[in-house]
Write a protein that holds these residues in place. Sequence first.
Motif, short mmCIF file in Angstrom:
data_model
loop_
_atom_site.label_atom_id
_atom_site.label_comp_id
_atom_site.label_asym_id
_atom_site.label_seq_id
_atom_site.Cartn_x
_atom_site.Cartn_y
_atom_site.Cartn_z
N TYR A 139 -39.14 5.26 65.52
CA TYR A 139 -38.58 5.01 64.18
C TYR A 139 -37.07 4.86 64.25
CZ TYR A 139 -37.50 10.05 64.05
OH TYR A 139 -37.04 11.31 64.33
N THR A 141 -33.76 4.87 61.76
CA THR A 141 -33.47 5.33 60.39
C THR A 141 -32.78 4.28 59.52
OG1 THR A 141 -31.36 6.30 61.05
CG2 THR A 141 -33.29 7.75 61.12
N TYR A 146 -37.91 3.17 57.18
CA TYR A 146 -37.55 4.59 57.24
C TYR A 146 -36.69 4.99 56.05
CZ TYR A 146 -36.32 9.19 59.04
OH TYR A 146 -36.17 10.55 59.20
N LYS A 149 -38.13 6.13 52.91
CA LYS A 149 -38.58 7.52 52.83
C LYS A 149 -37.41 8.46 52.49
CE LYS A 149 -42.48 6.96 55.96
NZ LYS A 149 -43.26 7.55 57.05
N THR A 150 -36.24 8.16 53.07
CA THR A 150 -35.06 8.98 52.73
C THR A 150 -34.79 8.86 51.23
OG1 THR A 150 -34.16 8.50 54.91
CG2 THR A 150 -32.65 9.42 53.30
N ASP A 450 -31.15 11.57 56.29
CA ASP A 450 -32.12 10.75 57.03
C ASP A 450 -32.90 11.63 58.00
OD1 ASP A 450 -30.98 8.48 55.86
OD2 ASP A 450 -29.71 8.04 57.61
N SER A 454 -37.31 13.95 59.47
CA SER A 454 -38.01 13.44 60.66
C SER A 454 -39.37 14.11 60.85
CB SER A 454 -37.14 13.65 61.91
OG SER A 454 -36.93 15.03 62.12
N HIS A 457 -41.69 12.52 58.51
CA HIS A 457 -41.97 11.14 58.91
C HIS A 457 -42.98 11.08 60.05
CE1 HIS A 457 -41.39 6.93 59.90
NE2 HIS A 457 -41.27 7.32 61.15
N TRP A 461 -46.04 11.40 56.64
CA TRP A 461 -45.68 11.42 55.22
C TRP A 461 -45.38 10.01 54.72
CZ3 TRP A 461 -40.47 11.62 52.67
CH2 TRP A 461 -40.54 12.05 51.34
N SER A 463 -47.22 7.41 54.56
CA SER A 463 -47.73 6.34 55.41
C SER A 463 -49.21 6.16 55.13
CB SER A 463 -47.52 6.69 56.88
OG SER A 463 -48.49 7.65 57.29
#
Length: 852
Positions: A139, A141, A146, A149-150, A450, A454, A457, A461, A463
């Motif tokens: 991944y 960031t 990505y 998600k942040t 970010d 992790s 991620h 999460w 996904s």
Amino acid sequence: MELPKEYDYNAIEEKWMDTWQDSMYYFDWNSEKPRFIIDTPPPYPTGNFHIGNALNWCYIDFVARYKRMRGYNVMFPEGWDCHGLPTEVKVEEINGITKSQVSREEFRRMCVDLTVKNIERMRKSLRRLGFSIDWSNEYITMEPSYFRKTQVSFVQMYKKGMIYQQNHPVNWCPRCETAIAFAEVEYDARDTLLNYLNFDRLNIATTRPELLAACVAVAVNPDDDRYSKYVNTEVKVPVFGHNVRVIADKSVDPAFGTGVVMICTFGDKQDVRWWVEHNLPLRKAIDKTGKMTDIAGKYAGKSTEECKKAIIEDMKNAGILYKQEKLDQNVGLCWRCKTAIEILSERQWFVKIISEDILNTANEVTWVPDYMKVRLENWTGTMEWDWCISRQRIFATPIPAWYCAECGKTKVAKEEWLPLDPTQKKPPEACECGSTEFRGEEDVLDTWMDSSISALHVSGWLSDHPLLMPAQLRPQGYDIIRTWAFYTILRSKALLDTKPWDTILLNGMVLGEDGHKMSKSRNNFIVPEEVVKKNGADAFRQWAAIGGTTGSDIIFSWKDVVAGSRFLQKLWSIVRFSMPHISDKPAFFTPVDLWLLSKLNRLVKECTEKMDDYQFDETFKAIRGFAWEILADNYIELAKSRLYGDREGKRAAQYTLYVTIDTVSRLLAPFLPYFSEEVYSHLKKESVHQVLWPQVDESLIDANAEATGELIKDITAAIRRYKSEHGMALNSELAGIEIYSSLTDASDIAGAANSEVKLKTGTPDFETVPIALKPNMKVLGKMYRSRAKPIAEALLNADPKLAASGSIELTIDNEKITLDNSSFTVEKERLLKGKAVDVLEVGSAVIVITRK
Ligand SMILES: [Zn+2]
Ligand SMILES: [Zn+2]
């Protein structure tokens, strides 16, 4: 096929690097196997994978490979933590621009381009070091996949009331021109001057006279009788002439300076505390670039340093400043550029810190080593205010919010609108006031926003995969406990109400060979690629394994690396010798085989326990000790004659060697992926990295078998010693060996001694005969002085049988002399069945060697 004599690590490591498929290490989202998700640290893509990273990745790889071999479905993802100031600075440097000379999009694009290139370089280092990374779970960031998600995490926490906006003092770097969090402030001791000022009717002492314009109160201790009459009166601030109140506060130290302090907005964290507690006004004397504002009057526009110099000079001349004294002070610096930070009050975004939640969650996690937890606990109590997450920079995740141009209300994006950049895109719906005119938020997020998700991620999460929180392991350096570990715990708790991982494994820092922190200026700087080039990845990894216990600082050592190469060569020689002799067909073991197999199974047991406890150094040392001392120096020496010859026990030795090499390659696989693969490829078709960790066969762990093996080993060593003491070649044949012991099989002793061996029980029936008398010159000299010499000669020539009674009568110069046994010793010889023999005693065994 005969193996080459030299282990060519370069050719072999490159061969396997090109042979291995990435898919060998893919995590299976639908597997029934127990899972082991590792929340790996995403490195900052500087282009260079430094040695501290490499140590950490070695630890991660040891665990990942071990767990895979233990039947776990392992995820070893590789992340890249892209955003941040270092890349912005680098881009400005490379392109000879400042960020304000190009558009935000253009500047961002330049940062992305540089990052992409750097990541590619670092991927190569990771592959070369042999890390079993799951590239299907890489991944980055800065990519929308990505940072969506942040942004979602931001929106969710905002909705829960855990993110808010406020005008509040924050740590500010005037050079980087951005707010920073407490975790980004470093402290350093500096010399400064304490300035004593006539302050209207009072005298105050201050280290920051340049903040006089920002003075909002003067404080004294309520118990200080000298000043109680001034409390609640007003005094005039010198130079600037505005009036401020005198307040009483218990935290004023009467012994410091004059016992009177000025409160400015803001000289330090204490000023912030007083400002809040006493509800004081705000006077901003310093702007975002570190220059004095208009309220500083004639000093406006000067830097804080220039202002300080000028105002001290002016106050000296005016008789306001009457004394200066030296003072040690702890100054807060920007982690990035080491500029002294200021505390400025600005509108910023904050994440609420609930210390209790963090401490409770940290307690649910296993800390390895456990004493590291206290670092998090200590840090949790020290923050003066919440986590400031907004940054006034460009290359970072945009804060998904707008401000209504009409009513000024803040509009935060809805999850389904994400990802987006509010400076590029308007919200798809109007403000509550009906206006559709918005100004996008230009502030961006702290990069820890970010990386602190992790764990979420990698666990799936947001996904298409199932959510598999908590992860099993977080490996990281202890230097980022107060940032990465702290923020990850905070965010997992806030977003999913769970701990992020079961276990956190801390690694230490790598120091240079001189014991100091590595730095280019100290000339003790080592890059992993240099080590790999000289000695190979497996040698480097051995240094990482044995350099120290997890959590401790580790000194980089070329000696350890070279010892690593030497061990590889030694192991290679063992394998090279063994290969023509091994067989996978089981046979009836001899005592020496059983001894080795007992030791081997004990080793497997020990390694399994130690790997479960993340004791890599202990594990590796145990394997190395076994391979070098037990296998190479003893077993092979003992079993050699069986392997070369054609006698009974050959098949057993071949099979024992096969089992041992198979097992040792699998034990070494987590540490030496290339070497173990090469060796294993000569045994079996599949990759050693896709087979299981060896199982302990408890039935083979046998103290009696080990005692017997040790006895055989010691007897063989004693016979070798005997030969060398008697000037014989090690392979020379002795006339005969009889061993009186409990042993039932002497074939390996016979083989190693190249002599016939007879096994006997009981004790040998020796006949002892005196063969000579040896004069004791000390005693003779004392008693007989000048006659001692002829007496000694007579003793040497005498028939030793005459001394059977313990004394002897000699005739010297016609005189009879009787000597008792203090004057001589009787040398005896042992005979067995009439033959002269030498006797060796090893433990309870008696070895009788017939002389030639
Ligand atoms: Zn800075
Ligand atoms: Zn509005």
